[in-house]
Design a protein around this motif. Structure first.
Motif, short mmCIF file in Angstrom:
data_model
loop_
_atom_site.label_atom_id
_atom_site.label_comp_id
_atom_site.label_asym_id
_atom_site.label_seq_id
_atom_site.Cartn_x
_atom_site.Cartn_y
_atom_site.Cartn_z
N SER A 1 0.85 -1.20 0.00
CA SER A 1 0.00 0.00 0.00
C SER A 1 0.87 1.24 0.00
N ILE A 2 0.33 2.32 -0.53
CA ILE A 2 1.01 3.62 -0.52
C ILE A 2 0.07 4.65 0.07
N ALA A 3 0.57 5.43 1.04
CA ALA A 3 -0.16 6.58 1.58
C ALA A 3 0.61 7.81 1.18
N LEU A 4 -0.04 8.73 0.49
CA LEU A 4 0.62 9.90 -0.06
C LEU A 4 -0.06 11.16 0.43
N THR A 5 0.71 12.01 1.09
CA THR A 5 0.23 13.33 1.49
C THR A 5 0.78 14.34 0.50
N VAL A 6 -0.10 15.10 -0.14
CA VAL A 6 0.31 16.07 -1.16
C VAL A 6 0.01 17.47 -0.66
N LYS A 7 1.03 18.32 -0.69
CA LYS A 7 0.85 19.73 -0.35
C LYS A 7 0.91 20.52 -1.65
N GLU B 1 -5.60 23.27 -7.92
CA GLU B 1 -6.94 22.69 -7.80
C GLU B 1 -7.18 21.68 -8.91
N ASN B 2 -8.17 20.82 -8.71
CA ASN B 2 -8.56 19.80 -9.69
C ASN B 2 -7.40 18.87 -10.05
N ILE B 3 -6.71 18.38 -9.04
CA ILE B 3 -5.57 17.49 -9.25
C ILE B 3 -6.03 16.04 -9.16
N PHE B 4 -5.54 15.22 -10.06
CA PHE B 4 -5.74 13.78 -10.04
C PHE B 4 -4.40 13.10 -9.82
N LEU B 5 -4.39 12.04 -9.03
CA LEU B 5 -3.19 11.24 -8.82
C LEU B 5 -3.33 9.93 -9.55
N GLN B 6 -2.21 9.47 -10.10
CA GLN B 6 -2.21 8.19 -10.80
C GLN B 6 -0.99 7.39 -10.37
N SER C 1 -6.98 14.13 -2.46
CA SER C 1 -7.63 14.40 -1.18
C SER C 1 -6.52 14.70 -0.17
N LYS C 2 -6.88 14.93 1.08
CA LYS C 2 -5.86 15.26 2.08
C LYS C 2 -4.88 14.12 2.27
N LEU C 3 -5.37 12.91 2.42
CA LEU C 3 -4.51 11.74 2.50
C LEU C 3 -4.96 10.76 1.44
#
Length: 178
Positions: free
Chosen positions: A80-86, A90-95, A110-112
């Motif tokens: 599993s990967i938990a990613l916190t993005v600062k 806006e309107n960001i998608f992670l892949q 999202s926040k986490l």
């Protein structure tokens, strides 16, 4: 079919739309569903059958009966990967991508951000800004002077792209996206 177990469980009788992942580029549908299988079936090869009529297209046609061999994976064999993005974007998608840059998972920021049940392979994290809010990356159109949507690739402090993911690991990382 040595080593393959046939199991008549009504596990996929009612799928939610959230269980289906549509890949319009490769014309592929992926079913992502957590199955509560008995321990006797974990780590065994199963035969998954899709009967004629289980999926009906918008043209009112259907697929023929299809059998697919699948291996049931246990939590101990996945990561599993938990990613916190600062970011102020806006309107960001992670892949999540494999080393061939094929999309494995995609979700809005999202926040986490947690990605579970991943095969233990080197994984690339990519982000894109979804300017037109259609849920996918658009490459633009030079004839209409439309730029591609911005893309970022995660690199660790040593400038390495793939996140090493191991079986039974939970990788936590932070990304400052500008």
């Amino acid at each position: 079919m040595t080593g393959v177990q046939t199991c008549a469980l009504p596990i996929l009788r009612s799928l939610n739309r959230s269980s289906l992942v549509y890949d319009t580029t490769n014309l592929k549908i992926t079913i992502r569903e957590d199955l509560n299988l008995p321990d006797s079936l974990v780590k065994k090869k199963l035969n998954l059958s899709f009967r004629k009529g289980w999926l009906i297209s918008i043209y009112n046609d259907t697929l023929k009966t299809t059998d697919q061999r699948v291996t049931v994976k246990s939590q101990e064999t996945l990561g599993s990967i938990a990613l916190t993005v600062k970011t102020s974007q806006e309107n960001i998608f992670l892949q999540l991508l494999n080393e061939k840059y094929e999309v494995l998972e995609s979700q809005p920021l999202s926040k986490l951000n947690t990605f579970k049940n991943l095969d233990p392979l080197p994984t690339i994290i990519r982000a894109f800004r979804d300017d037109n809010k259609n849920g996918k990356w658009d490459y633009g159109n030079p004839k209409l002077n439309i730029q591609p949507e911005p893309v970022w690739i995660y690199e660790d402090k040593d400038n390495k792209r793939p996140v090493p993911l191991r079986a039974n690991w939970f990788v936590e990382t932070e990304w400052n996206l500008k």
